[in-house]
Design a protein around this motif. Sequence first.
Motif, PDB file in Angstrom:
ATOM      1  N   ALA A 122       9.045   1.403  36.089  1.00 28.13           N
ATOM      2  CA  ALA A 122       7.803   2.167  35.986  1.00 28.13           C
ATOM      3  C   ALA A 122       7.973   3.590  36.499  1.00 28.13           C
ATOM      4  CB  ALA A 122       6.693   1.465  36.755  1.00 28.13           C
ATOM      5  N   ASP A 123       7.410   4.525  35.754  1.00 30.08           N
ATOM      6  CA  ASP A 123       7.350   5.915  36.183  1.00 30.08           C
ATOM      7  C   ASP A 123       6.141   6.174  37.060  1.00 30.08           C
ATOM      8  OD1 ASP A 123       9.635   6.952  34.711  1.00 30.08           O
ATOM      9  OD2 ASP A 123       8.449   6.606  32.907  1.00 30.08           O
ATOM     10  N   VAL A 124       5.091   5.343  36.915  1.00 24.63           N
ATOM     11  CA  VAL A 124       3.858   5.534  37.667  1.00 24.63           C
ATOM     12  C   VAL A 124       3.103   4.208  37.695  1.00 24.63           C
ATOM     13  CG1 VAL A 124       2.582   6.295  35.611  1.00 24.63           C
ATOM     14  CG2 VAL A 124       1.748   6.944  37.887  1.00 24.63           C
ATOM     15  N   VAL A 125       2.373   3.982  38.784  1.00 21.77           N
ATOM     16  CA  VAL A 125       1.490   2.826  38.912  1.00 21.77           C
ATOM     17  C   VAL A 125       0.059   3.342  39.044  1.00 21.77           C
ATOM     18  CG1 VAL A 125       0.785   0.900  40.394  1.00 21.77           C
ATOM     19  CG2 VAL A 125       3.211   1.304  39.935  1.00 21.77           C
ATOM     20  N   VAL A 126      -0.817   2.862  38.190  1.00 23.31           N
ATOM     21  CA  VAL A 126      -2.225   3.273  38.206  1.00 23.31           C
ATOM     22  C   VAL A 126      -3.072   2.064  38.576  1.00 23.31           C
ATOM     23  CG1 VAL A 126      -4.119   4.352  36.941  1.00 23.31           C
ATOM     24  CG2 VAL A 126      -1.737   4.919  36.362  1.00 23.31           C
TER      25      VAL A 126
END
Length: 214
Positions: free
Chosen positions: A98-102
Amino acid sequence: MSTRPRSVVLAGGGTAGHVSPLLALADALRRRDPEVDIAVLGTAAGLEARLVPERGYELHTIPKVAMPRRPDTALIRLPGSLRGAVDAAGAVIDAQRADVVVGFGGYVSTPAYLAARRRRVPIVVHEQNTRPGLANRVGARLTPFVATTFSSTQLAHARFLGMPMRTEITGLDRAARRDEAMTAFGLSGAWPTVLVTGVARRGPAQRRVRAPGA
């Protein structure tokens, strides 16, 4: 992280209040970049168990970790339960690269925030309510990227952006569909209509009340 992440993990669930904006964001990301990899963290018991797969996204379930409301045996088990959920969330983040977790709040968001922080994966928090829940209060302290639906919401690093909504709602021509809807639901334009959504649980002290003339 580039301006166009290649892999995004979305976390949230339990109620439609968390799941609906999560899916709206997933749809927006997919419209922006059809090749983006999207995975969703949820539980097996929440609405996400049905709504996420129906929308065409992959759901990864992790253990549900609820914060005890009173000091009891559940509080004693909390550290171990939370550790297991964080490990499960971290395994998904690693597998997805993952590049980002939202996160949108709910039981799965706290483990997702903690797992992302441990891996130095950027975190984004979205709070839908005027009063933020515990998960997003924790998450907001771990990232400067915090969005709120209401300008009055008190949350660390909060930035008022509004609510992510599906195109079925934002693109609805209400005036053009009004007559069709009135006919479909058997409603009369001569009377005001009140729409009530949600699930009602009738307790032992509650009873059904008939309106006059009903």
